[in-house]
Design a protein around this motif. Structure first.
Motif, PDB file in Angstrom:
ATOM      1  N   LEU A  64      44.636  10.322  30.501  1.00 52.10           N
ATOM      2  CA  LEU A  64      44.676   8.806  30.616  1.00 52.10           C
ATOM      3  C   LEU A  64      46.080   8.448  30.850  1.00 52.10           C
ATOM      4  N   VAL A  65      47.106   9.056  30.196  1.00 50.63           N
ATOM      5  CA  VAL A  65      48.526   8.748  30.501  1.00 50.63           C
ATOM      6  C   VAL A  65      48.977   9.197  31.982  1.00 50.63           C
ATOM      7  N   LEU A  66      48.160  10.422  32.208  1.00 47.66           N
ATOM      8  CA  LEU A  66      48.504  10.888  33.372  1.00 47.66           C
ATOM      9  C   LEU A  66      47.940  10.075  34.708  1.00 47.66           C
ATOM     10  N   MET A  67      46.770   9.583  34.352  1.00 51.42           N
ATOM     11  CA  MET A  67      46.150   8.952  35.284  1.00 51.42           C
ATOM     12  C   MET A  67      46.904   7.584  35.604  1.00 51.42           C
ATOM     13  N   PHE A  68      47.316   7.196  34.452  1.00 49.84           N
ATOM     14  CA  PHE A  68      48.251   5.655  34.575  1.00 49.84           C
ATOM     15  C   PHE A  68      49.330   5.690  35.168  1.00 49.84           C
TER      16      PHE A  68
ATOM     17  N   ALA C 183      58.456   3.210  31.715  1.00 52.18           N
ATOM     18  CA  ALA C 183      57.568   3.114  30.461  1.00 52.18           C
ATOM     19  C   ALA C 183      56.483   4.274  30.328  1.00 52.18           C
ATOM     20  N   TYR C 184      55.882   4.560  31.568  1.00 54.16           N
ATOM     21  CA  TYR C 184      54.906   5.516  31.470  1.00 54.16           C
ATOM     22  C   TYR C 184      55.512   7.264  31.630  1.00 54.16           C
ATOM     23  N   THR C 185      56.574   7.217  32.130  1.00 60.02           N
ATOM     24  CA  THR C 185      57.246   8.668  31.919  1.00 60.02           C
ATOM     25  C   THR C 185      57.728   8.853  30.580  1.00 60.02           C
ATOM     26  N   VAL C 186      58.386   7.781  30.032  1.00 58.97           N
ATOM     27  CA  VAL C 186      58.609   8.139  28.412  1.00 58.97           C
ATOM     28  C   VAL C 186      57.273   8.368  27.677  1.00 58.97           C
ATOM     29  N   VAL C 187      56.276   7.729  27.777  1.00 57.62           N
ATOM     30  CA  VAL C 187      54.988   7.958  27.062  1.00 57.62           C
ATOM     31  C   VAL C 187      54.601   9.622  27.544  1.00 57.62           C
ATOM     32  N   GLY C 188      54.859   9.909  28.648  1.00 57.90           N
ATOM     33  CA  GLY C 188      54.255  11.484  29.105  1.00 57.90           C
ATOM     34  C   GLY C 188      55.252  12.284  28.197  1.00 57.90           C
ATOM     35  N   PHE C 189      56.831  12.067  28.145  1.00 61.07           N
ATOM     36  CA  PHE C 189      57.488  12.978  27.504  1.00 61.07           C
ATOM     37  C   PHE C 189      57.328  12.700  26.003  1.00 61.07           C
TER      38      PHE C 189
END
Lengths: 241, 263, 212
Positions: A64-68, C183-189
């Motif tokens: 889901l994170v990847l998709m977002f 925001a989303y990149t930090v979540v990925g990390f």
């Protein structure tokens, strides 16, 4: 029941989208799994490291994170807006492909060393050895876990609804909001997902039987078409989503 | 026999092979003439199998060099020096060598026919028809013509080993390495495999290196017998010399132990 | 597009709070999965009831967690918090997996162990508790660990039922500050920061305990 029958075309439309996402995702995951799985058995440490990085990164990040990230961050970075369906396929394909790569690597390593020695004695090249001897034997071992992974992938496509793709889940949510029939709306969705999963299980069983026959083994579960309908065994290690 | 023998097909020159601290071959010198059939005997762990594996490039030498047909084999020339051979160099040279394994190592994902034709088609670039013809001819030689479309798992151990011999011959090797080819077989299946090998020995001039515990077979087919012990040649001679009148105490006790075991 | 470190640093506390919710959901959901999965694995040995339970768990296992979450959340009374719904659904969903893991472990215990327990006239409770389960569970610890990581990576789904876990927090602060990429990149990390060390830990466990 009438509720669902009346809305069947809508649900089937959603199911068609889910099937597209699933087939696309499986195709991508399969290619990635084979490529990085074979790479993971290379003699060169550098090639193996490339494989490890892919596996750990895409296994480690939630689909889901990847998709977002693909749907919302990528357009800002590149100015290129991915179609929602495409973003979903990429996300689940990259994620499940990482699990699949580990399966491929493990299955290749499980082919007895003596088989490799026999190919050396026949002077086969690395590519010939992989294509003619090692992968065909590893294939039978990959299939059961691939079956489980394909179901995980199918389930994971439901997240596409969160970026506005009109899949089964989206149809159900729409039904619920329009009619307030929560139980019926979602039961219909769950049953469709369940049916797609059964088709996947059946398909992988057929492949497994063929693969085992080629290796001269009796398929587990016995011969006969009925054996195909038996519930699948869950592999308990490495096959997690 | 001196390693500089101009007639030699295979020459081991001061070859050492170590696995960690364990020395398996200890400064070994010997050579094999073209068409010669040499049997390697000796207690297990004496390095016999390692010699075959070095020739098949399944292992690399630790020290020393191996020459085949007067060309470096374990090493390759670079400038005026010899460096350890790389994969491309080995690949070009091991085509003339074939090997039959103790555990057969047939490919379970292929029928007997495919086992015999895949390498000729893909490695030697034969046409399917040529490869098929060769396979049929060889299966007749090993007495398994009716099994051409069978699966390896449907065959007995002895039949599998005869297919494995045919598979090695399908590559038309000049040198055939036989690594304890009957050791994994039930006693009643041994004779069939040995008969095939006797026929090959009588009807072809393939150079054979054979590791075996079948002393009767060794006596019948070989020109020369090498007795190994602790990584060195303890004694060598004609079969009559070694089996009829061994000089070394080690050879005597080894032969006695083999005979006592019912071989 | 330039990476805004200052902004990233500013929203870290918010993201950490989101991560705390994620961890909370994972831990409690996992406890449910561990206990319920074991109960299911044991019940599966009972005729009829076992078959029915198995069929239900198969249905749960082959349908998406996301749909199950949205479904149960829509039915749940408003007095129950979204996080509670999320934890329960996560736990039940994953018990379908852990049950299979336990089952393989239980089946791996040699028949002679059951027979020895019977020969000693041990009551059923002692047979399970003192003989079978200690042997069965030891072998499946790595496999159970894999599902802990898998579950952790499924917690972002809770955003669909309004739980402000890590990804939902990122979405909020990211859109408020027009800093979506950060925001989303930090979540990925952050996910990698948790999953890679745990994967290494599991591999250690696998080496230590015999694989199934």
């Amino acid at each position: 029941m009438e509720f669902l029958i009346d809305r069947l075309p809508l649900y089937l439309g959603g199911a068609w989208v889910t099937v597209q996402l699933t087939v696309g995702g499986i195709a991508l995951a399969f290619v990635l799994a084979m490529f990085f799985g074979v790479l993971g058995t290379a003699r060169s440490g550098l090639l193996r490291a490339v494989s490890t990085v892919y596996v750990e990164v895409f296994r480690g990040i939630a689909a889901l994170v990847l998709m977002f990230w693909m749907a919302y961050a990528l357009p800002l970075l590149t100015g290129f807006q991915l179609d929602g369906r495409f973003a979903a396929i990429l996300a689940v394909g990259l994620n499940v492909g990482a699990y699949g790569a580990e399966v491929v690597r493990g299955a290749i390593n499980a082919v007895p060393r003596a088989q490799t020695e026999a190919t050396i004695a026949l002077d086969m090249s690395w590519a010939q050895r992989m294509r003619l001897v090692i992968l065909p034997q590893a294939w039978a071992q990959m299939l059961p876990t691939f079956g489980n992974l394909s179901i995980e992938l199918m389930k994971a496509t439901a997240v596409a609804f969160l970026i506005g793709v009109a899949d089964i889940t989206a149809v159900a949510e729409q039904m619920r909001q329009a009619t307030g029939e929560t139980v019926l709306a979602f039961s219909g969705a769950l049953i469709l997902y369940f049916l797609i999963a059964q088709v996947l299980i059946f398909g992988v069983r057929l492949l497994e039987r063929r693969a085992n026959r080629r290796l001269g083994r009796t398929p587990p579960g016995g011969r006969g078409l009925l054996a195909l309908l038996r519930p699948p065994a869950l592999t308990t290690s490495g096959g997690a989503k | 026999m001196p390693p500089s023998d101009a007639q030699a097909l295979i020459t081991f020159d001061q070859v050492v092979k170590r696995f960690g601290d364990l020395t398996v071959l200890d400064h070994l010198d010997f050579s094999v003439a073209p068409g010669e059939r040499v049997t390697l005997i000796g207690p297990s762990g004496s390095g016999k199998t390692t010699i075959l594996r070095l020739l098949m490039t399944l292992e690399r030498v630790t020290e020393g060099t191996i020459m085949v047909e007067g060309e470096p084999f374990s090493h390759m020339p670079r400038g005026d020096r010899l460096v350890p051979a790389n994969e491309a160099y080995l690949s070009a040279r091991r085509k003339r060598i074939g090997m039959v394994f103790q555990q057969f190592n047939l490919f379970p994902n292929m029928t007997v026919r495919k086992n015999l034709t895949e390498a000729p088609v893909h490695v030697l670039k034969l046409s399917r028809a040529e490869a098929d013809a060769r396979a049929e001819e060889l299966l007749e030689l090993v007495g398994l013509s009716d099994k051409i479309d069978a699966h390896p798992t449907q065959l007995s151990g002895g039949q599998q080993q005869r297919v494995a011999i045919a598979r090695a011959l399908a590559m038309r090797p000049e040198i055939l390495l036989l690594d304890e080819v009957t050791s994994a077989l039930d006693p009643e299946l041994v004779a069939g495999v040995l008969d095939v090998l006797r026929t090959i020995a009588e009807t072809t001039d393939i150079t054979m290196l054979c590791v075996t515990h079948e002393m009767g077979f060794a006596r019948d087919v070989s020109h020369r017998v090498l007795m190994f012990d602790e990584g060195r040649i303890a004694e060598e001679g004609t079969p009559d010399e070694i089996f009829g009148d061994p000089r070394e105490e080690r050879t005597k006790s080894f032969l006695k132990s083999v005979l006592d075991n019912g071989h | 597009m330039i990476w805004d470190f200052e902004w990233t640093w500013q929203v870290m506390p918010d993201l950490m709070q989101g991560l705390a919710v994620t961890v909370q959901a994972t831990v409690f959901g996992y406890l449910i999965a561990l206990v319920l999965g074991l109960a299911i694995a044991m019940v599966r040995r009972v005729p009829v009831i076992g078959t029915i339970v198995h069929a239900v768990m198969e249905f749960i296992r082959t349908t998406p967690l996301l749909v199950q979450l949205v479904f149960v959340f829509a039915l749940a009374p408003s007095t129950v918090s979204a996080l509670t719904v999320g934890i329960v659904v996560l736990g039940v969903h994953y018990s379908a997996y852990t049950a299979e893991v336990y089952r393989s472990g239980i089946e791996g215990v040699p028949k002679g162990q059951w027979e020895a327990a019977r020969a000693l006239s041990l009551p059923a409770g002692r047979t399970w508790g003192a003989v079978v389960l200690p042997q069965a569970i030891r072998k499946v610890i790595p496999a159970l660990g894999n599902y802990l990581i898998a579950m952790f990576k499924d917690t972002p789904l809770l955003l669909a039922i309004t739980v402000t876990e890590l990804l939902a927090t990122a979405r909020q602060v990211g859109s408020a500050g027009f800093r979506i990429v950060e925001a989303y990149t930090v979540v990925g990390f952050l996910f990698l920061l948790v999953s890679i060390p745990s994967a290494i830990l599991i591999r250690r466990l696998e080496r230590r305990y015999a694989a199934v």
